[in-house]
Scaffold this motif. Structure first.
Motif, mmCIF file in Angstrom:
data_model
loop_
_atom_site.group_PDB
_atom_site.id
_atom_site.type_symbol
_atom_site.label_atom_id
_atom_site.label_comp_id
_atom_site.label_asym_id
_atom_site.label_seq_id
_atom_site.Cartn_x
_atom_site.Cartn_y
_atom_site.Cartn_z
ATOM 1 N N LYS A 67 0.368 -1.234 0.186
ATOM 2 C CA LYS A 67 0.008 -0.148 -0.210
ATOM 3 C C LYS A 67 0.944 1.059 -0.529
ATOM 4 C CE LYS A 67 -3.645 1.950 2.925
ATOM 5 N NZ LYS A 67 -4.467 2.350 3.894
ATOM 6 N N SER A 68 0.430 2.199 -0.720
ATOM 7 C CA SER A 68 0.565 3.905 -1.231
ATOM 8 C C SER A 68 2.376 3.698 -1.509
ATOM 9 C CB SER A 68 0.798 4.077 0.706
ATOM 10 O OG SER A 68 -0.573 4.252 0.826
ATOM 11 N N ASP A 69 3.333 2.227 -1.813
ATOM 12 C CA ASP A 69 4.539 2.102 -2.609
ATOM 13 C C ASP A 69 4.372 2.965 -4.152
ATOM 14 O OD1 ASP A 69 6.896 1.567 -2.990
ATOM 15 O OD2 ASP A 69 7.090 -0.345 -1.854
ATOM 16 N N ASN A 70 4.870 3.163 -4.261
ATOM 17 C CA ASN A 70 4.553 3.377 -5.964
ATOM 18 C C ASN A 70 6.376 3.662 -6.677
ATOM 19 O OD1 ASN A 70 1.996 3.240 -6.341
ATOM 20 N ND2 ASN A 70 2.367 5.645 -5.683
ATOM 21 N N GLU A 71 7.587 2.816 -5.636
ATOM 22 C CA GLU A 71 9.161 3.955 -5.855
ATOM 23 C C GLU A 71 8.953 2.742 -7.688
ATOM 24 O OE1 GLU A 71 11.910 3.943 -3.528
ATOM 25 O OE2 GLU A 71 10.511 2.642 -2.080
ATOM 26 N N ASN A 74 7.300 5.552 -10.350
ATOM 27 C CA ASN A 74 8.029 6.608 -9.852
ATOM 28 C C ASN A 74 8.974 6.629 -10.724
ATOM 29 O OD1 ASN A 74 5.711 7.757 -8.940
ATOM 30 N ND2 ASN A 74 6.836 7.583 -6.418
#
Length: 143
Positions: A67-71, A74
């Motif tokens: 969750k909330s990890d878009n590395e 990005n």
């Protein structure tokens, strides 16, 4: 004491982002093209074979989605026409004491593809995402 080959399930990846675990790494191979040549005055009736340019496969990294990890995305989004953020990556096969015993060094890697998980209503698996990397060199060393 017996001498056993190394297990492949204990490894780490330093990819230039947050320290995360990966489930799979593939594409750690190098190929040399073959150049064939024969001149007309050769006494042999076949071509000789010489080493040509070296090629590297793309490397694929897989990991669980958090969750909330878009590395991954990005880094992928740094791609613009003729520009991208390149990273040197280190992949280490570890022994039982967490010490690297085989190390692969990847030069100037950049993401060519990000694949999100498949979805299945009756599935019982972890959601995985995949990052495929192009690069300009791979070396391997035993520690």
């Amino acid at each position: 004491m017996a001498n056993y080959p190394l297990s492949k399930f204990h490894f780490s990846v330093d990819w230039g982002g947050t320290r995360i675990g990966f489930t799979d790494v593939s594409g750690l191979d190098i190929t040399n093209d073959v150049i064939e040549y024969r001149d007309g005055a050769s006494p042999e009736y076949h071509k000789i074979k010489m080493p040509g340019q070296r090629k590297f496969s793309n490397i694929t990294l897989k990991r669980g989605i958090f969750k909330s990890d878009n590395e991954f995305y990005n880094w992928f989004n740094t791609i613009n026409m003729n520009t991208v953020e390149r990273r040197d990556i280190t992949i280490s096969l570890l022994d039982e004491t967490l010490s690297p015993v085989v190390v692969w060094k990847v030069k100037n890697a950049w993401p060519t593809k990000v694949t999100s998980t498949d979805l299945k209503a009756d599935g019982n698996d972890v959601a995985l995402e995949t990052l495929e990397l192009a690069h300009e060199g791979l070396t391997m060393q035993n520690e």
